[in-house]
Write a protein that holds these residues in place. Sequence first.
Motif, mmCIF file in Angstrom:
data_model
loop_
_atom_site.group_PDB
_atom_site.id
_atom_site.type_symbol
_atom_site.label_atom_id
_atom_site.label_comp_id
_atom_site.label_asym_id
_atom_site.label_seq_id
_atom_site.Cartn_x
_atom_site.Cartn_y
_atom_site.Cartn_z
ATOM 1 N N GLU A 1 0.967 -1.147 0.068
ATOM 2 C CA GLU A 1 -0.104 -0.206 0.075
ATOM 3 C C GLU A 1 0.702 1.269 -0.143
ATOM 4 O O GLU A 1 0.285 2.431 -0.111
ATOM 5 C CB GLU A 1 -1.069 0.096 1.241
ATOM 6 C CG GLU A 1 -2.166 -1.108 1.044
ATOM 7 C CD GLU A 1 -3.003 -1.068 2.169
ATOM 8 O OE1 GLU A 1 -2.933 -0.213 2.964
ATOM 9 O OE2 GLU A 1 -4.006 -2.103 2.033
ATOM 10 N N ASP B 1 1.613 4.064 -3.951
ATOM 11 C CA ASP B 1 0.355 4.771 -4.392
ATOM 12 C C ASP B 1 -0.018 4.605 -5.768
ATOM 13 O O ASP B 1 -0.889 4.702 -6.144
ATOM 14 C CB ASP B 1 0.626 6.328 -3.949
ATOM 15 C CG ASP B 1 0.287 6.349 -2.378
ATOM 16 O OD1 ASP B 1 -0.304 5.503 -1.680
ATOM 17 O OD2 ASP B 1 0.838 7.392 -1.939
ATOM 18 N N GLN C 1 0.348 2.477 -7.860
ATOM 19 C CA GLN C 1 -0.156 1.123 -8.209
ATOM 20 C C GLN C 1 -1.286 0.534 -7.267
ATOM 21 O O GLN C 1 -1.514 -0.650 -7.154
ATOM 22 C CB GLN C 1 0.999 -0.127 -7.909
ATOM 23 C CG GLN C 1 2.172 0.005 -9.004
ATOM 24 C CD GLN C 1 3.176 -0.943 -9.018
ATOM 25 O OE1 GLN C 1 2.971 -2.084 -8.203
ATOM 26 N NE2 GLN C 1 4.167 -0.732 -9.790
ATOM 27 N N GLN C 2 -1.948 1.436 -6.893
ATOM 28 C CA GLN C 2 -3.108 1.113 -6.126
ATOM 29 C C GLN C 2 -4.090 0.248 -6.750
ATOM 30 O O GLN C 2 -4.934 -0.478 -6.050
ATOM 31 C CB GLN C 2 -4.060 2.594 -5.690
ATOM 32 C CG GLN C 2 -5.194 2.220 -4.661
ATOM 33 C CD GLN C 2 -5.684 3.770 -4.359
ATOM 34 O OE1 GLN C 2 -5.148 4.784 -4.677
ATOM 35 N NE2 GLN C 2 -6.759 3.520 -3.481
ATOM 36 N N HIS C 3 -4.323 0.451 -7.975
ATOM 37 C CA HIS C 3 -5.224 -0.503 -8.586
ATOM 38 C C HIS C 3 -4.708 -2.078 -8.644
ATOM 39 O O HIS C 3 -5.418 -2.857 -9.004
ATOM 40 C CB HIS C 3 -5.127 -0.100 -10.243
ATOM 41 C CG HIS C 3 -3.926 -0.025 -10.986
ATOM 42 N ND1 HIS C 3 -2.698 0.810 -10.657
ATOM 43 C CD2 HIS C 3 -3.470 -0.913 -12.067
ATOM 44 C CE1 HIS C 3 -2.016 0.583 -11.429
ATOM 45 N NE2 HIS C 3 -2.295 -0.403 -12.143
ATOM 46 N N LEU C 4 -3.436 -2.107 -8.349
ATOM 47 C CA LEU C 4 -2.849 -3.532 -7.894
ATOM 48 C C LEU C 4 -2.837 -4.349 -6.626
ATOM 49 O O LEU C 4 -2.521 -5.228 -6.494
ATOM 50 C CB LEU C 4 -1.393 -3.600 -8.700
ATOM 51 C CG LEU C 4 -1.343 -3.389 -10.275
ATOM 52 C CD1 LEU C 4 0.229 -3.138 -10.504
ATOM 53 C CD2 LEU C 4 -2.013 -4.329 -10.971
ATOM 54 N N TRP C 5 -3.409 -3.392 -5.733
ATOM 55 C CA TRP C 5 -3.132 -3.959 -4.196
ATOM 56 C C TRP C 5 -4.133 -5.220 -4.352
ATOM 57 O O TRP C 5 -3.715 -6.007 -3.761
ATOM 58 C CB TRP C 5 -3.793 -2.782 -3.368
ATOM 59 C CG TRP C 5 -2.980 -1.829 -3.416
ATOM 60 C CD1 TRP C 5 -1.777 -1.372 -3.924
ATOM 61 C CD2 TRP C 5 -3.245 -0.513 -2.670
ATOM 62 N NE1 TRP C 5 -1.124 -0.058 -3.649
ATOM 63 C CE2 TRP C 5 -2.077 0.457 -2.694
ATOM 64 C CE3 TRP C 5 -4.307 -0.013 -1.621
ATOM 65 C CZ2 TRP C 5 -2.270 1.945 -1.999
ATOM 66 C CZ3 TRP C 5 -4.212 1.198 -1.164
ATOM 67 C CH2 TRP C 5 -3.234 2.081 -1.429
ATOM 68 N N ASP C 6 -5.270 -5.084 -4.714
ATOM 69 C CA ASP C 6 -6.163 -6.278 -4.702
ATOM 70 C C ASP C 6 -5.612 -7.550 -5.583
ATOM 71 O O ASP C 6 -5.801 -8.433 -4.957
ATOM 72 C CB ASP C 6 -7.753 -6.247 -5.017
ATOM 73 C CG ASP C 6 -8.276 -4.963 -3.935
ATOM 74 O OD1 ASP C 6 -7.844 -5.082 -2.775
ATOM 75 O OD2 ASP C 6 -9.037 -4.495 -4.120
ATOM 76 N N TYR C 7 -5.097 -7.158 -6.679
ATOM 77 C CA TYR C 7 -4.401 -8.247 -7.419
ATOM 78 C C TYR C 7 -3.414 -9.119 -6.787
ATOM 79 O O TYR C 7 -3.230 -10.259 -6.547
ATOM 80 C CB TYR C 7 -3.813 -7.628 -8.607
ATOM 81 C CG TYR C 7 -3.136 -8.577 -9.416
ATOM 82 C CD1 TYR C 7 -3.579 -9.588 -10.153
ATOM 83 C CD2 TYR C 7 -1.825 -8.492 -9.403
ATOM 84 C CE1 TYR C 7 -2.711 -10.469 -10.988
ATOM 85 C CE2 TYR C 7 -0.825 -9.416 -10.067
ATOM 86 C CZ TYR C 7 -1.129 -10.434 -10.785
ATOM 87 O OH TYR C 7 -0.747 -11.116 -11.559
#
Length: 76
Positions: free
Chosen positions: A23, A26, A28-34
């Motif tokens: 986290e 920032d 790559q926030q779109h990849l956190w759940d990935y």
Amino acid sequence: MGWKPDTFLDITPVWDRKRAAIECMDGQQHLWDYYTRAAQQRANHFKPNSGGQAGGHDCRYAEGFESVFPRTMDAL
């Protein structure tokens, strides 16, 4: 990609720290759940290879590694 992991490591005890580090990215926030789903999917590979879904080592998050060179060991 041809990546074939042959070693899985249970990272459940340190997952909260790893997620906090993820986290920090920032951009790559779109990849956190990935990354979270990838760790959960690797845990699904860990469980049956540690003795089966019912009797194996419980694992919620795992990392996968592929050996590049043969490993030498004194014991298994």
